[in-house]
Write a protein that holds these residues in place. Structure first.
Motif, PDB file in Angstrom:
ATOM      1  N   THR A 103       0.760  -1.200  -0.052  1.00 46.95           N
ATOM      2  CA  THR A 103       0.158  -0.109   0.144  1.00 46.95           C
ATOM      3  C   THR A 103       0.990   1.149   0.046  1.00 46.95           C
ATOM      4  O   THR A 103       1.762   1.367   0.677  1.00 46.95           O
ATOM      5  CB  THR A 103      -0.728  -0.121   1.275  1.00 46.95           C
ATOM      6  N   ILE A 104       0.511   2.168  -0.767  1.00 46.15           N
ATOM      7  CA  ILE A 104       1.195   3.400  -0.926  1.00 46.15           C
ATOM      8  C   ILE A 104       0.313   4.584  -0.282  1.00 46.15           C
ATOM      9  O   ILE A 104      -0.911   4.625  -0.793  1.00 46.15           O
ATOM     10  CB  ILE A 104       1.428   3.751  -2.420  1.00 46.15           C
ATOM     11  N   ILE A 105       0.871   5.314   0.565  1.00 49.38           N
ATOM     12  CA  ILE A 105       0.138   6.439   1.041  1.00 49.38           C
ATOM     13  C   ILE A 105       0.748   7.702   0.260  1.00 49.38           C
ATOM     14  O   ILE A 105       2.032   8.011   0.497  1.00 49.38           O
ATOM     15  CB  ILE A 105       0.322   6.393   2.520  1.00 49.38           C
TER      16      ILE A 105
ATOM     17  N   PHE B 190      -4.625  12.731   2.201  1.00 51.41           N
ATOM     18  CA  PHE B 190      -3.659  11.687   1.958  1.00 51.41           C
ATOM     19  C   PHE B 190      -4.598  10.597   1.662  1.00 51.41           C
ATOM     20  O   PHE B 190      -5.751  10.321   2.343  1.00 51.41           O
ATOM     21  CB  PHE B 190      -2.882  11.298   3.242  1.00 51.41           C
ATOM     22  N   ILE B 191      -4.160   9.512   0.974  1.00 51.30           N
ATOM     23  CA  ILE B 191      -4.967   8.531   0.488  1.00 51.30           C
ATOM     24  C   ILE B 191      -4.002   7.327   0.644  1.00 51.30           C
ATOM     25  O   ILE B 191      -2.581   7.466   0.428  1.00 51.30           O
ATOM     26  CB  ILE B 191      -5.436   8.811  -1.025  1.00 51.30           C
ATOM     27  N   ALA B 192      -4.443   6.071   0.875  1.00 53.62           N
ATOM     28  CA  ALA B 192      -4.005   4.972   0.613  1.00 53.62           C
ATOM     29  C   ALA B 192      -4.275   4.009  -0.535  1.00 53.62           C
ATOM     30  O   ALA B 192      -5.329   4.010  -0.612  1.00 53.62           O
ATOM     31  CB  ALA B 192      -4.066   4.319   2.065  1.00 53.62           C
TER      32      ALA B 192
ATOM     33  N   TRP C  78      -8.024   2.790  -4.246  1.00 57.50           N
ATOM     34  CA  TRP C  78      -8.004   3.584  -2.997  1.00 57.50           C
ATOM     35  C   TRP C  78      -8.492   2.697  -1.809  1.00 57.50           C
ATOM     36  O   TRP C  78      -9.749   2.486  -1.962  1.00 57.50           O
ATOM     37  CB  TRP C  78      -8.574   4.869  -3.196  1.00 57.50           C
ATOM     38  N   LEU C  79      -7.823   2.489  -0.564  1.00 59.66           N
ATOM     39  CA  LEU C  79      -8.257   1.840   0.455  1.00 59.66           C
ATOM     40  C   LEU C  79      -8.691   2.684   1.506  1.00 59.66           C
ATOM     41  O   LEU C  79      -9.412   2.298   2.459  1.00 59.66           O
ATOM     42  CB  LEU C  79      -7.001   0.908   0.953  1.00 59.66           C
TER      43      LEU C  79
ATOM     44  N   VAL D 134     -11.688   4.358   6.058  1.00 60.04           N
ATOM     45  CA  VAL D 134     -10.672   3.061   5.572  1.00 60.04           C
ATOM     46  C   VAL D 134     -11.911   2.083   5.166  1.00 60.04           C
ATOM     47  O   VAL D 134     -12.724   1.841   5.742  1.00 60.04           O
ATOM     48  CB  VAL D 134      -9.900   2.379   6.691  1.00 60.04           C
ATOM     49  N   ARG D 135     -11.719   1.546   3.706  1.00 56.43           N
ATOM     50  CA  ARG D 135     -12.575   0.605   3.526  1.00 56.43           C
ATOM     51  C   ARG D 135     -12.617  -0.446   4.346  1.00 56.43           C
ATOM     52  O   ARG D 135     -11.599  -0.885   4.871  1.00 56.43           O
ATOM     53  CB  ARG D 135     -12.247   0.231   1.994  1.00 56.43           C
TER      54      ARG D 135
END
Length: 187
Positions: free
Chosen positions: A6-8, A67-69, A76-77, A110-111
């Protein structure tokens, strides 16, 4: 779920459509009624220009950062936003007084499939790192509000080091219940 891939990152201006989509998904979540101050219907009715402007601001404004993960394949999580609030200004809720320069964490989502993986804690750390790195104003604390009927979110925030400040304000618009302020001071 493996979050090692996972990339933030901070949103980019071209991310307006996935930003809109994750916000709408968040508002459809069963806990949205106590987690957000906006309804799905309100957000879904907004024109594309609203989402484009919102994304541009979150990507470029020195006092707002979203910010997104996301997974390596681009899904996108989760998402989280930090807003700079200046001492002496009005806060987010009626009766809220901003006493120190701070960053207010909002739009936390968060999903379901990524919950319990530590992803929310990673997003919180990212917002905190951004807050502490700001050259002006010098941020004294990071804070957020959590609905008193959202114990899972409160537990996650406490795990991240947030503590209750003693401030509890009514939910805007007569939504019922109280929003509890939690904060982490500059370390």
């Amino acid at each position: 779920m493996n979050t090692s891939t996972t990339i933030i990152r901070r949103v980019r201006t071209e991310d307006w459509q996935p930003l809109r989509d994750i916000r709408l998904d968040a508002l459809r979540d069963p806990v949205a009624a106590v987690a957000f101050l906006e309804t799905y219907e309100q957000a879904a009715a907004r024109p594309d220009e609203f989402w484009q402007d919102r994304t541009t601001r979150a990507a470029t404004d020195p006092h707002v950062a979203q910010f997104i993960a996301q997974t390596e394949d681009g899904r996108w999580l989760g998402s989280m936003t930090g807003l700079v609030e200046r001492a002496g200004g009005d806060g987010a809720l009626e009766g809220d007084v901003v006493e120190v320069d701070q960053v207010h964490v909002v739009g936390v989502y968060v999903r379901p499939e990524a919950r319990g993986t530590g992803l929310a804690l990673d997003l919180i750390r990212t917002v905190q790192e951004w807050a502490w790195s700001l050259p002006e104003p010098r941020i004294e604390r990071v804070r957020l509000f959590v609905h008193e009927d959202n114990p899972r979110a409160e537990a996650m925030y406490r795990k991240a080091g947030f503590e209750a400040t003693g401030v509890a304000l009514p939910v805007p618009g007569g939504g019922g219940g109280r929003e509890i302020e939690l904060a982490v001071p500059r370390g």
